[in-house]
Motif scaffolding. Sequence first.
Motif, PDB file in Angstrom:
ATOM      1  N   LEU A 135     -25.574   5.066-166.519  1.00 22.11           N
ATOM      2  CA  LEU A 135     -26.184   5.993-165.575  1.00 22.11           C
ATOM      3  C   LEU A 135     -25.123   6.868-164.896  1.00 22.11           C
ATOM      4  CD1 LEU A 135     -28.930   6.841-164.580  1.00 22.11           C
ATOM      5  CD2 LEU A 135     -28.779   5.108-162.783  1.00 22.11           C
ATOM      6  N   LEU A 136     -23.971   6.292-164.614  1.00 21.53           N
ATOM      7  CA  LEU A 136     -22.873   7.087-164.039  1.00 21.53           C
ATOM      8  C   LEU A 136     -22.404   8.163-165.023  1.00 21.53           C
ATOM      9  CD1 LEU A 136     -20.764   4.356-162.218  1.00 21.53           C
ATOM     10  CD2 LEU A 136     -21.889   6.319-161.155  1.00 21.53           C
ATOM     11  N   LEU A 137     -22.400   7.840-166.311  1.00 22.64           N
ATOM     12  CA  LEU A 137     -21.999   8.837-167.302  1.00 22.64           C
ATOM     13  C   LEU A 137     -22.996   9.989-167.354  1.00 22.64           C
ATOM     14  CD1 LEU A 137     -20.694   6.628-170.262  1.00 22.64           C
ATOM     15  CD2 LEU A 137     -19.392   7.730-168.442  1.00 22.64           C
ATOM     16  N   PHE A 138     -24.274   9.686-167.254  1.00 21.26           N
ATOM     17  CA  PHE A 138     -25.277  10.753-167.185  1.00 21.26           C
ATOM     18  C   PHE A 138     -25.016  11.656-165.973  1.00 21.26           C
ATOM     19  CE2 PHE A 138     -27.965   8.068-169.962  1.00 21.26           C
ATOM     20  CZ  PHE A 138     -28.460   9.037-170.817  1.00 21.26           C
ATOM     21  N   LYS A 139     -24.735  11.053-164.849  1.00 18.39           N
ATOM     22  CA  LYS A 139     -24.522  11.809-163.618  1.00 18.39           C
ATOM     23  C   LYS A 139     -23.292  12.708-163.724  1.00 18.39           C
ATOM     24  CE  LYS A 139     -26.662   8.331-160.576  1.00 18.39           C
ATOM     25  NZ  LYS A 139     -27.386   9.074-159.541  1.00 18.39           N
ATOM     26  N   ARG A 140     -22.189  12.136-164.224  1.00 18.48           N
ATOM     27  CA  ARG A 140     -20.956  12.934-164.324  1.00 18.48           C
ATOM     28  C   ARG A 140     -21.062  13.996-165.400  1.00 18.48           C
ATOM     29  NH1 ARG A 140     -17.784   7.629-164.709  1.00 18.48           N
ATOM     30  NH2 ARG A 140     -17.821   6.826-162.560  1.00 18.48           N
ATOM     31  N   LEU A 171     -15.079  10.808-167.818  1.00 17.70           N
ATOM     32  CA  LEU A 171     -15.022  12.039-167.019  1.00 17.70           C
ATOM     33  C   LEU A 171     -14.487  11.746-165.618  1.00 17.70           C
ATOM     34  CD1 LEU A 171     -18.280  13.877-168.148  1.00 17.70           C
ATOM     35  CD2 LEU A 171     -15.957  14.108-169.046  1.00 17.70           C
ATOM     36  N   GLN A 172     -13.397  10.977-165.600  1.00 17.95           N
ATOM     37  CA  GLN A 172     -12.667  10.696-164.368  1.00 17.95           C
ATOM     38  C   GLN A 172     -11.190  11.014-164.582  1.00 17.95           C
ATOM     39  OE1 GLN A 172     -14.272   6.988-162.107  1.00 17.95           O
ATOM     40  NE2 GLN A 172     -14.408   6.489-164.271  1.00 17.95           N
ATOM     41  N   GLN A 173     -10.512  11.329-163.497  1.00 17.58           N
ATOM     42  CA  GLN A 173      -9.087  11.657-163.580  1.00 17.58           C
ATOM     43  C   GLN A 173      -8.274  10.363-163.572  1.00 17.58           C
ATOM     44  OE1 GLN A 173      -8.197  14.503-164.383  1.00 17.58           O
ATOM     45  NE2 GLN A 173      -9.468  16.085-163.432  1.00 17.58           N
ATOM     46  N   VAL A 174      -8.302   9.662-164.695  1.00 14.31           N
ATOM     47  CA  VAL A 174      -7.691   8.340-164.781  1.00 14.31           C
ATOM     48  C   VAL A 174      -6.359   8.398-165.539  1.00 14.31           C
ATOM     49  CG1 VAL A 174      -9.879   7.124-164.623  1.00 14.31           C
ATOM     50  CG2 VAL A 174      -9.035   7.837-166.862  1.00 14.31           C
ATOM     51  N   THR A 175      -5.605   7.321-165.401  1.00 16.13           N
ATOM     52  CA  THR A 175      -4.343   7.158-166.129  1.00 16.13           C
ATOM     53  C   THR A 175      -4.424   5.891-166.964  1.00 16.13           C
ATOM     54  OG1 THR A 175      -3.096   8.245-164.354  1.00 16.13           O
ATOM     55  CG2 THR A 175      -1.848   6.889-165.908  1.00 16.13           C
ATOM     56  N   SER A 176      -4.119   5.993-168.237  1.00 13.89           N
ATOM     57  CA  SER A 176      -4.175   4.826-169.122  1.00 13.89           C
ATOM     58  C   SER A 176      -2.910   3.991-168.970  1.00 13.89           C
ATOM     59  CB  SER A 176      -4.311   5.284-170.577  1.00 13.89           C
ATOM     60  OG  SER A 176      -3.060   5.761-171.054  1.00 13.89           O
ATOM     61  N   PRO A 177      -2.928   2.730-169.435  1.00 13.98           N
ATOM     62  CA  PRO A 177      -1.711   1.911-169.400  1.00 13.98           C
ATOM     63  C   PRO A 177      -0.539   2.557-170.140  1.00 13.98           C
ATOM     64  CG  PRO A 177      -3.619   0.547-169.866  1.00 13.98           C
ATOM     65  CD  PRO A 177      -4.093   1.964-169.918  1.00 13.98           C
ATOM     66  N   ASP A 290     -33.572  15.198-162.277  1.00 14.39           N
ATOM     67  CA  ASP A 290     -32.430  16.096-162.075  1.00 14.39           C
ATOM     68  C   ASP A 290     -31.789  15.897-160.715  1.00 14.39           C
ATOM     69  OD1 ASP A 290     -32.623  17.151-164.581  1.00 14.39           O
ATOM     70  OD2 ASP A 290     -33.653  18.988-163.978  1.00 14.39           O
ATOM     71  N   LYS A 291     -32.613  15.599-159.709  1.00 17.80           N
ATOM     72  CA  LYS A 291     -32.073  15.431-158.357  1.00 17.80           C
ATOM     73  C   LYS A 291     -31.179  14.192-158.234  1.00 17.80           C
ATOM     74  CE  LYS A 291     -36.171  12.981-156.583  1.00 17.80           C
ATOM     75  NZ  LYS A 291     -35.513  11.710-156.328  1.00 17.80           N
ATOM     76  N   ASP A 292     -31.275  13.277-159.200  1.00 22.47           N
ATOM     77  CA  ASP A 292     -30.446  12.072-159.179  1.00 22.47           C
ATOM     78  C   ASP A 292     -29.041  12.324-159.726  1.00 22.47           C
ATOM     79  OD1 ASP A 292     -32.619  10.490-158.250  1.00 22.47           O
ATOM     80  OD2 ASP A 292     -33.388  10.387-160.303  1.00 22.47           O
ATOM     81  N   LEU A 293     -28.838  13.447-160.403  1.00 21.66           N
ATOM     82  CA  LEU A 293     -27.583  13.714-161.095  1.00 21.66           C
ATOM     83  C   LEU A 293     -26.620  14.476-160.192  1.00 21.66           C
ATOM     84  CD1 LEU A 293     -29.142  14.780-164.518  1.00 21.66           C
ATOM     85  CD2 LEU A 293     -28.405  12.491-163.798  1.00 21.66           C
ATOM     86  N   TYR A 294     -25.325  14.403-160.553  1.00 23.76           N
ATOM     87  CA  TYR A 294     -24.310  15.112-159.774  1.00 23.76           C
ATOM     88  C   TYR A 294     -24.260  16.580-160.192  1.00 23.76           C
ATOM     89  CZ  TYR A 294     -22.717  10.292-159.006  1.00 23.76           C
ATOM     90  OH  TYR A 294     -22.642   8.960-158.701  1.00 23.76           O
ATOM     91  N   ALA A 295     -23.862  17.406-159.263  1.00 24.96           N
ATOM     92  CA  ALA A 295     -23.734  18.839-159.541  1.00 24.96           C
ATOM     93  C   ALA A 295     -22.360  19.323-159.108  1.00 24.96           C
ATOM     94  CB  ALA A 295     -24.829  19.622-158.815  1.00 24.96           C
ATOM     95  N   TYR A 296     -21.816  20.261-159.870  1.00 27.31           N
ATOM     96  CA  TYR A 296     -20.514  20.830-159.528  1.00 27.31           C
ATOM     97  C   TYR A 296     -20.696  21.888-158.450  1.00 27.31           C
ATOM     98  CZ  TYR A 296     -15.601  21.784-160.360  1.00 27.31           C
ATOM     99  OH  TYR A 296     -14.243  21.894-160.216  1.00 27.31           O
ATOM    100  N   ALA A 297     -19.812  21.869-157.491  1.00 29.33           N
ATOM    101  CA  ALA A 297     -19.906  22.822-156.373  1.00 29.33           C
ATOM    102  C   ALA A 297     -19.673  24.248-156.864  1.00 29.33           C
ATOM    103  CB  ALA A 297     -18.869  22.476-155.311  1.00 29.33           C
ATOM    104  N   PRO A 298     -20.382  25.211-156.314  1.00 31.63           N
ATOM    105  CA  PRO A 298     -20.068  26.614-156.613  1.00 31.63           C
ATOM    106  C   PRO A 298     -18.681  26.948-156.057  1.00 31.63           C
ATOM    107  CG  PRO A 298     -21.683  26.449-154.839  1.00 31.63           C
ATOM    108  CD  PRO A 298     -21.507  25.067-155.379  1.00 31.63           C
ATOM    109  N   THR A 299     -17.859  27.569-156.876  1.00 32.26           N
ATOM    110  CA  THR A 299     -16.458  27.783-156.496  1.00 32.26           C
ATOM    111  C   THR A 299     -16.013  29.225-156.768  1.00 32.26           C
ATOM    112  OG1 THR A 299     -15.681  27.107-158.688  1.00 32.26           O
ATOM    113  CG2 THR A 299     -15.869  25.379-157.006  1.00 32.26           C
ATOM    114  N   PHE A 300     -14.855  29.539-156.236  1.00 31.33           N
ATOM    115  CA  PHE A 300     -14.151  30.771-156.579  1.00 31.33           C
ATOM    116  C   PHE A 300     -12.663  30.430-156.683  1.00 31.33           C
ATOM    117  CE2 PHE A 300     -14.078  30.432-152.004  1.00 31.33           C
ATOM    118  CZ  PHE A 300     -12.848  30.945-151.608  1.00 31.33           C
ATOM    119  N   GLU A 301     -11.872  31.329-157.249  1.00 35.78           N
ATOM    120  CA  GLU A 301     -10.448  31.046-157.479  1.00 35.78           C
ATOM    121  C   GLU A 301      -9.561  31.985-156.656  1.00 35.78           C
ATOM    122  OE1 GLU A 301     -10.424  29.231-161.997  1.00 35.78           O
ATOM    123  OE2 GLU A 301     -10.287  31.408-161.752  1.00 35.78           O
ATOM    124  N   VAL A 302      -8.478  31.406-156.181  1.00 34.31           N
ATOM    125  CA  VAL A 302      -7.474  32.158-155.437  1.00 34.31           C
ATOM    126  C   VAL A 302      -6.179  32.123-156.229  1.00 34.31           C
ATOM    127  CG1 VAL A 302      -6.082  32.234-153.331  1.00 34.31           C
ATOM    128  CG2 VAL A 302      -8.516  31.675-153.187  1.00 34.31           C
TER     129      VAL A 302
END
Length: 361
Positions: A135-140, A171-177, A290-302
């Motif tokens: 379920l976490l994978l669906f959300k991410r 889909l996480q910022q992880v580090t492997s062994p 759909d409301k249960d899933l995560y959404a990426y924030a609207p962004t802009f770049e500097v």
Amino acid sequence: VFIAILYTTAPAVAAMARLNILQTLEPQPGQHLAVEDQIYLNCYAINYTLMNILKKPLFIVTLIATAGVLSLAFSTDISKNNHALPSTMDYNVYALPMPERLDFSQESIPLFMPDIKERMDRELLVNTYWQSNGLLLFKRAHKFFPIIEPILESYGIPNDFKYLALIESGLQQVTSPAGAKGFWQIMKSTGKEYGLEINSNVDERYNIKLSTQVACQYLLKAKDKFGTWTLAAASYNAGMSRISSELERQSVSDYYDLLLGEETGRYLFRIVALKEIMTHPKNYGFNFEDKDLYAYAPTFEVEVDTAVSDFVEFAKNFGLNYKQLKLHNPWLRDDFLNNKSRKKYLIELPKKDYYTLDKLD
């Protein structure tokens, strides 16, 4: 219960028996009991004595039996009430029907081979019944696939490769062994070979867009070398040289004919299992809206082409705190940026008020 009844009735029965025996067997003056009657009377005396001895243990047993009866009645009442609990309490595990056809990047999986079918079955079962992770994978995926998919398409990489990132890192910022980092688990040497900046200030393996581009370049090179997307994906895990040497050593040309180690041997099957489950979630017991899933924030770049002495103050200038800045730019590895080379960086920022309480309301 039988012992309790026996205990309560035995003394009365014994008393009545004693009177009858005494009345019938007690000798009259000048008379003697027959031997058989004397033996019977002696047996009664022994039994009566034993009954007196057993009174205390029987009393204890009676208490235990009574408590057991009450406990059974109480538990039966609870079990009846449990039928009113939510349906989530009715949990069953089922064997999964094998789909008639499965493929990776339009390359069919030979399910007619018994060992291939078993390996595919294993990954479908593991990923179906590891429900919390699934379920976490669906959300991410709902949050990050829209970033990854256009980049894959721009490089001509099949869309199925987004599931490769999913099994690599969740889909996480992880580090492997071994030291591989980011969504695509890129090693330091590989990252530098493909042009990523990696130092104490900046590690672009944590940049979703740049690391996806590097993964695409690697996969294109592997596809040219091996001729199939399946072997290209396997080489992403084991390395091109390892896959090349194993194909030569075993005199085969197909991934499904190779005998490989546990990790690489499961690699493609895990990718395809997640593809199948995430394409048909309800078939595998995953229910959400759909409301249960995560959404990426609207962004802009500097754009930044100078040193930044303090990212805490930098974030404040945009109405953010340091944590919020780092959530969108995990590739910034320190709270300052040296940038002696005056390189141009694109720093991603959420649109105004995204993290305010008003937004949550």
